[in-house]
Enzyme design. Structure first.
Site, PDB file in Angstrom:
ATOM      1  N   ASP A 123       0.817  -1.213   0.000  1.00  0.00           N
ATOM      2  CA  ASP A 123       0.000   0.000   0.000  1.00  0.00           C
ATOM      3  C   ASP A 123       0.852   1.264   0.000  1.00  0.00           C
ATOM      4  O   ASP A 123       0.498   2.254  -0.646  1.00  0.00           O
ATOM      5  CB  ASP A 123      -0.923   0.004   1.225  1.00  0.00           C
ATOM      6  CG  ASP A 123      -2.063  -1.005   1.086  1.00  0.00           C
ATOM      7  OD1 ASP A 123      -2.414  -1.341  -0.061  1.00  0.00           O
ATOM      8  OD2 ASP A 123      -2.590  -1.442   2.114  1.00  0.00           O
ATOM      9  N   ALA A 167      -7.568   3.446   7.034  1.00  0.00           N
ATOM     10  CA  ALA A 167      -6.144   3.490   7.373  1.00  0.00           C
ATOM     11  C   ALA A 167      -5.954   4.162   8.733  1.00  0.00           C
ATOM     12  O   ALA A 167      -6.492   3.707   9.739  1.00  0.00           O
ATOM     13  CB  ALA A 167      -5.381   4.201   6.259  1.00  0.00           C
TER      14      ALA A 167
END
Length: 259
Positions: free
Chosen positions: A45, A160
Site C-alpha cells: 500500500d 487506514a
C-alpha cells in the site's frame, strides 16, 4: 489490455517486488510512465501511494493504476499473479479516488500545497498538547480542541490511520470526509464529525510557537505550521483498477465487520 496499449511497469525496491518485476519484464513491451496509458504497480500500500503521488506530480491526464500486492496488507492492491494478467486488466473494475488538497502555512509565513490520497493529519511535535481552532466553511465549530492531533480522511483512506484513531469507515462514493481527533483531551466527549466532501476545513494552531504542530499529507510532512486548510481536489481524480471479486468498495464495506 487493448484499452491500454501502452503500459508502464513500476515496482517497490523490496526483493519480492523486484523478483516479480523481473518475471513480468519480458511478458510485454513496457514504456516509461510518461508515455503510458496504464501503470502496473508491484508492492504494498505504501508503494501504491507513492505511485499515485508520482502520477499526480508528473502526469496529465492521470492514467489508471492496476496494483498487485507484494507487501504486507495490500488493501489498495490486487492479488499477485503472473499468469492471466492481460485478461484480469481487461475485466478489471475501475474506481475513482479524489485526493485532498492541503494548503499549510508555516509560522515563518511560507505556504506549502500538497495532495493527500488517504488523509491529512496534524500532530503535536513535543510533549505538550496541541491546541487547535477548527473551522468548517468559514464557521468556527470548535474554538479550542486540546489533543495530540486531528486528521481529515477520504473514503479511500478511512480504513487506514483514520480507523486506527477510532474514526468512521466511509463507503466509497459516500461523498463524505471524516474529521477525526487523535487523543482529544478537551472537549473530552467530542469524537469527530462526518462532513460533506464539499466542505472546506481550516485548522488554526493556537500558540503555534509554544505548542508546535506538524501537518502530514499522506507521507509528506511540513513542520511548525500555523494554519492548515483542507478540501477535496476534484480536478485531480485518480483511477484504481481492481479484480471484480476484490473490488475496493467491497473491501471498505467489509472492514466494518472485522473484529
Amino acid at each position: 489490455m487493448n484499452d491500454f496499449p501502452r503500459r508502464a511497469l513500476v515496482a517497490s525496491p523490496t526483493p519480492p517486488a523486484q523478483a516479480a518485476r523481473a518475471e513480468l519484464a519480458d511478458a510485454w513491451d513496457w514504456v516509461p510512465v510518461e508515455e503510458a496509458d496504464l501503470v502496473v504497480a508491484l508492492g504494498g500500500d505504501g508503494f501504491m501511494l507513492q505511485t499515485l503521488h508520482m502520477l499526480l506530480e508528473r502526469r496529465k491526464p492521470i492514467v489508471p493504476v492496476f496494483g498487485m500486492n507484494l507487501g504486507t496488507v495490500g488493501f489498495l492492491m490486487n492479488e499477485w499473479r503472473h499468469h492471466g494478467l492481460e485478461e484480469r486488466i481487461r475485466r478489471a473494475k475501475s474506481f475513482k479516488v479524489t485526493p485532498l488538497a492541503m494548503t499549510a502555512t508555516g509560522i515563518d509565513g511560507r505556504v506549502h500545497a500538497l495532495p493527500a490520497i488517504n488523509e491529512v493529519s496534524l500532530l503535536r511535535e513535543t510533549r505538550q498538547t496541541a491546541k487547535l481552532e477548527v473551522t468548517v466553511n468559514d464557521r468556527v465549530v470548535l474554538e479550542e480542541l486540546s489533543c495530540d492531533g486531528i486528521l481529515v480522511a477520504t473514503p479511500a483512506g478511512s480504513t487506514a490511520y483514520n480507523l486506527s484513531a477510532h474514526g468512521p469507515i466511509l463507503p466509497l462514493g459516500s461523498a463524505m470526509i471524516a474529521l477525526t481527533p487523535i487523543s482529544a483531551f478537551r472537549p473530552r466527549r467530542w469524537r469527530g464529525a462526518i462532513l460533506p466532501d464539499r466542505a472546506r476545513v481550516t485548522l488554526r494552531i493556537l500558540d503555534a510557537a509554544k505548542r508546535p504542530v506538524s501537518a502530514v499529507a499522506d507521507q509528506r510532512e511540513i513542520r511548525d505550521v500555523a494554519c492548515v486548510e483542507v478540501c477535496m481536489d476534484r480536478a485531480r481524480e485518480l483511477t484504481l483498477l481492481f479484480d471484480p471479486e476484490h473490488a475496493l468498495d467491497d473491501r471498505i464495506s467489509m472492514e466494518q465487520f472485522v473484529v
